[in-house]
Motif scaffolding. Structure first.
Motif, PDB file in Angstrom:
ATOM      1  N   GLN A 147       0.875  -1.176   0.000  1.00 56.50           N
ATOM      2  CA  GLN A 147       0.000   0.000   0.000  1.00 56.50           C
ATOM      3  C   GLN A 147       0.910   1.222   0.000  1.00 56.50           C
ATOM      4  O   GLN A 147       1.482   1.567   1.020  1.00 56.50           O
ATOM      5  CB  GLN A 147      -0.883  -0.025   1.247  1.00 56.50           C
ATOM      6  N   HIS A 166      -5.859   2.396   4.644  1.00 56.23           N
ATOM      7  CA  HIS A 166      -7.094   1.607   4.642  1.00 56.23           C
ATOM      8  C   HIS A 166      -7.881   1.916   5.914  1.00 56.23           C
ATOM      9  O   HIS A 166      -7.338   2.495   6.872  1.00 56.23           O
ATOM     10  CB  HIS A 166      -6.810   0.097   4.528  1.00 56.23           C
ATOM     11  N   GLN A 171     -10.622  -0.395  12.935  1.00 54.27           N
ATOM     12  CA  GLN A 171     -10.817  -1.633  13.710  1.00 54.27           C
ATOM     13  C   GLN A 171      -9.985  -1.602  14.980  1.00 54.27           C
ATOM     14  O   GLN A 171     -10.468  -1.912  16.067  1.00 54.27           O
ATOM     15  CB  GLN A 171     -10.287  -2.839  12.923  1.00 54.27           C
ATOM     16  N   ARG A 192      -3.553   6.511  -1.052  1.00 46.71           N
ATOM     17  CA  ARG A 192      -2.427   5.711  -1.532  1.00 46.71           C
ATOM     18  C   ARG A 192      -1.696   6.467  -2.625  1.00 46.71           C
ATOM     19  O   ARG A 192      -2.321   7.116  -3.469  1.00 46.71           O
ATOM     20  CB  ARG A 192      -2.895   4.346  -2.052  1.00 46.71           C
ATOM     21  N   GLN A 206     -13.429   3.632   1.512  1.00 45.60           N
ATOM     22  CA  GLN A 206     -13.638   2.235   1.881  1.00 45.60           C
ATOM     23  C   GLN A 206     -14.726   2.129   2.931  1.00 45.60           C
ATOM     24  O   GLN A 206     -15.039   3.094   3.629  1.00 45.60           O
ATOM     25  CB  GLN A 206     -12.346   1.644   2.484  1.00 45.60           C
ATOM     26  N   GLU A 208     -15.213  -0.573   6.052  1.00 48.28           N
ATOM     27  CA  GLU A 208     -14.641  -1.685   6.797  1.00 48.28           C
ATOM     28  C   GLU A 208     -15.763  -2.309   7.620  1.00 48.28           C
ATOM     29  O   GLU A 208     -16.680  -1.613   8.061  1.00 48.28           O
ATOM     30  CB  GLU A 208     -13.584  -1.105   7.747  1.00 48.28           C
ATOM     31  N   PHE A 246      -3.933 -11.305   3.749  1.00 49.21           N
ATOM     32  CA  PHE A 246      -3.793 -10.009   4.419  1.00 49.21           C
ATOM     33  C   PHE A 246      -3.084 -10.297   5.738  1.00 49.21           C
ATOM     34  O   PHE A 246      -3.363 -11.339   6.367  1.00 49.21           O
ATOM     35  CB  PHE A 246      -5.161  -9.368   4.696  1.00 49.21           C
ATOM     36  N   PHE A 248      -3.546  -9.144   8.579  1.00 51.41           N
ATOM     37  CA  PHE A 248      -4.408  -9.024   9.767  1.00 51.41           C
ATOM     38  C   PHE A 248      -5.563 -10.023   9.798  1.00 51.41           C
ATOM     39  O   PHE A 248      -6.375  -9.989  10.718  1.00 51.41           O
ATOM     40  CB  PHE A 248      -4.943  -7.590   9.888  1.00 51.41           C
ATOM     41  N   THR A 249      -5.669 -10.886   8.788  1.00 51.41           N
ATOM     42  CA  THR A 249      -6.718 -11.919   8.822  1.00 51.41           C
ATOM     43  C   THR A 249      -6.106 -13.279   8.495  1.00 51.41           C
ATOM     44  O   THR A 249      -5.160 -13.382   7.725  1.00 51.41           O
ATOM     45  CB  THR A 249      -7.850 -11.620   7.808  1.00 51.41           C
ATOM     46  N   GLY A 280     -12.191  -7.669   0.234  1.00 50.09           N
ATOM     47  CA  GLY A 280     -11.263  -8.554   0.928  1.00 50.09           C
ATOM     48  C   GLY A 280     -11.835  -8.839   2.311  1.00 50.09           C
ATOM     49  O   GLY A 280     -12.508  -7.992   2.890  1.00 50.09           O
ATOM     50  N   ALA A 303     -13.571  -9.847   9.635  1.00 50.11           N
ATOM     51  CA  ALA A 303     -13.463  -8.466   9.154  1.00 50.11           C
ATOM     52  C   ALA A 303     -13.532  -8.480   7.638  1.00 50.11           C
ATOM     53  O   ALA A 303     -13.255  -9.495   6.996  1.00 50.11           O
ATOM     54  CB  ALA A 303     -12.149  -7.839   9.619  1.00 50.11           C
TER      55      ALA A 303
HETATM   56  N1  PHE Z   1      -7.732  -3.449   4.392  1.00 51.19           N
HETATM   57  C1  PHE Z   1      -7.818  -4.292   3.220  1.00 51.19           C
HETATM   58  C2  PHE Z   1      -7.492  -3.448   1.984  1.00 51.19           C
HETATM   59  O1  PHE Z   1      -7.451  -2.242   2.075  1.00 51.19           O
HETATM   60  C3  PHE Z   1      -9.185  -4.890   3.055  1.00 51.19           C
HETATM   61  C4  PHE Z   1      -9.530  -5.842   4.164  1.00 51.19           C
HETATM   62  C5  PHE Z   1     -10.193  -5.397   5.283  1.00 51.19           C
HETATM   63  C6  PHE Z   1      -9.206  -7.194   4.072  1.00 51.19           C
HETATM   64  C7  PHE Z   1     -10.534  -6.281   6.307  1.00 51.19           C
HETATM   65  C8  PHE Z   1      -9.539  -8.073   5.071  1.00 51.19           C
HETATM   66  C9  PHE Z   1     -10.202  -7.610   6.183  1.00 51.19           C
HETATM   67  O2  PHE Z   1      -7.259  -3.982   0.939  1.00 51.19           O
END
Ligand code: PHE
Length: 339
Positions: A147, A166, A171, A192, A206, A208, A246, A248-249, A280, A303
């Protein structure tokens, strides 16, 4: 006498009524004439007294008539002289319209609102912790370059300060500040460092989503997003999940929907594939829960994040991202009917 009192009390702004008044008192068969005729019959003694009274009466009637006539001829105080044609129709006024991105955001927040999600917001200027570190981006990890970040200040006490890349940063703020369960969606602008073109911009929007509670599973994630897609794009829209990554997931996925134009049979929009990617998502990585002070043994969550422009493109078939921020009224006023 009575006639004098009547004359003094008389008033009108009506020409017809004033003429009646004139005929009654000053006409050739009027009261003044009658009185003067009668006057001729009386003796010289009475003439002296009556003559004065009669003259005063006549002047009273004439004075009143003159005064009202002038008042009638003068323009009313509020009437302004003008050359304007007052019969012309008025000019219509233009009503503003909602921005297509606002329309889409409102529709999405409405759908999740009905599922019990609250709306949360966070700052657009963010520190490294909320945008990256708490979300499990390791130091020096190439994912940080995924990013292209606009940095405001490098280094410093709380690490780098940047424009958030993002809305996942919200969160972190939400989980740090509260206690589970969390069920919220977080709309906002993100930045970005990309060259501006029809398909990319240096800022976009976005939404979320975050749901954290005991026993939240991937099945909950799928069903929630499936319901969302039926509401937003119409019943019968198909979804499919593809494995993704990602920081974070875990596990992570990208969700596609059956193309909104060709309904899956293949067209230009979906590049003949029948599918378009819209978001995502994944199960919140236990590391992220722990970073935010949440017991990852007790709680789990999902998420997701999606670009509002992308959704608006699909709903309104807008082919150039730049239209969203150019404020061209020819573009914006097309959405008046959608108010
Ligand atoms: N933050 C991710 C993005 O900007 C999107 C995302 C959010 C993916 C939450 C998984 C969970 O691409």
């Amino acid at each position: 006498n009575q006639h004098s009192a009547d004359i003094q009390a008389f008033s009108t702004d009506n020409a017809e009524a004033l003429e009646q008044f004139r005929i009654k008192y000053l006409g050739t068969k009027g009261i003044v004439k009658d009185l003067f005729d009668a006057f001729k019959q009386v003796g010289p003694e009475e003439k002296r007294v009556l003559g004065k009274v009669l003259n005063e009466f006549k002047q009273l009637a004439e004075g009143k008539h003159q005064q009202l006539k002038e008042a009638l001829a003068a323009p009313a105080p509020h009437a302004v002289k003008t050359d304007a044609d007052l019969t012309l129709p008025g000019e219509g006024f233009t009503l503003g319209s909602r921005h297509p991105l606002a329309l889409v955001r409102r529709e999405i927040t409405g759908i999740f609102g009905r599922l019990g999600f609250t709306i949360e917001e966070g700052p657009e200027i963010e520190d490294d912790w909320h945008n990256f570190s708490a979300l499990n981006f390791p130091e020096e990890h190439p994912a940080r370059d995924m990013q292209d970040t606009f940095f405001i200040r490098k280094g410093g006490e709380n690490g780098d300060i940047a424009l958030r890349t993002h809305t996942s940063s919200v969160q972190v703020r939400m989980m740090e500040q509260g206690k589970p369960p969390f069920r919220a969606i977080m709309p906002g602008r993100v930045y970005r460092n990309e060259a501006i073109s029809a398909r990319a911009h240096c800022f976009f929007h976005q939404i979320e989503g975050l749901y954290v509670d005991e026993n939240v599973s991937f099945a909950d994630l799928k069903q929630t997003l499936f319901y969302f897609v039926q509401e937003l794009f119409g019943e019968g829209t198909k979804v499919r999940f593809r494995p993704s990554y990602f920081p974070f997931t875990e596990p992570s996925a990208e969700m596609d929907i059956s193309c909104t134009i060709c309904k899956g049979s293949g067209c230009q929009l979906c590049k003949q594939s029948g599918w378009v990617e819209i978001l995502g998502c994944g199960m919140v990585d236990p590391n992220v829960l722990e970073n935010c002070g949440i017991d990852s043994k007790k709680y789990s969550g999902f998420a997701f994040g999606m670009g509002i422009e992308r959704i608006a493109n699909l709903k309104f078939v807008i082919r150039d991202l730049r239209l969203f921020s150019e404020n061209d009224v020819r573009f914006l006023k097309q959405y008046t009917a959608a108010l």
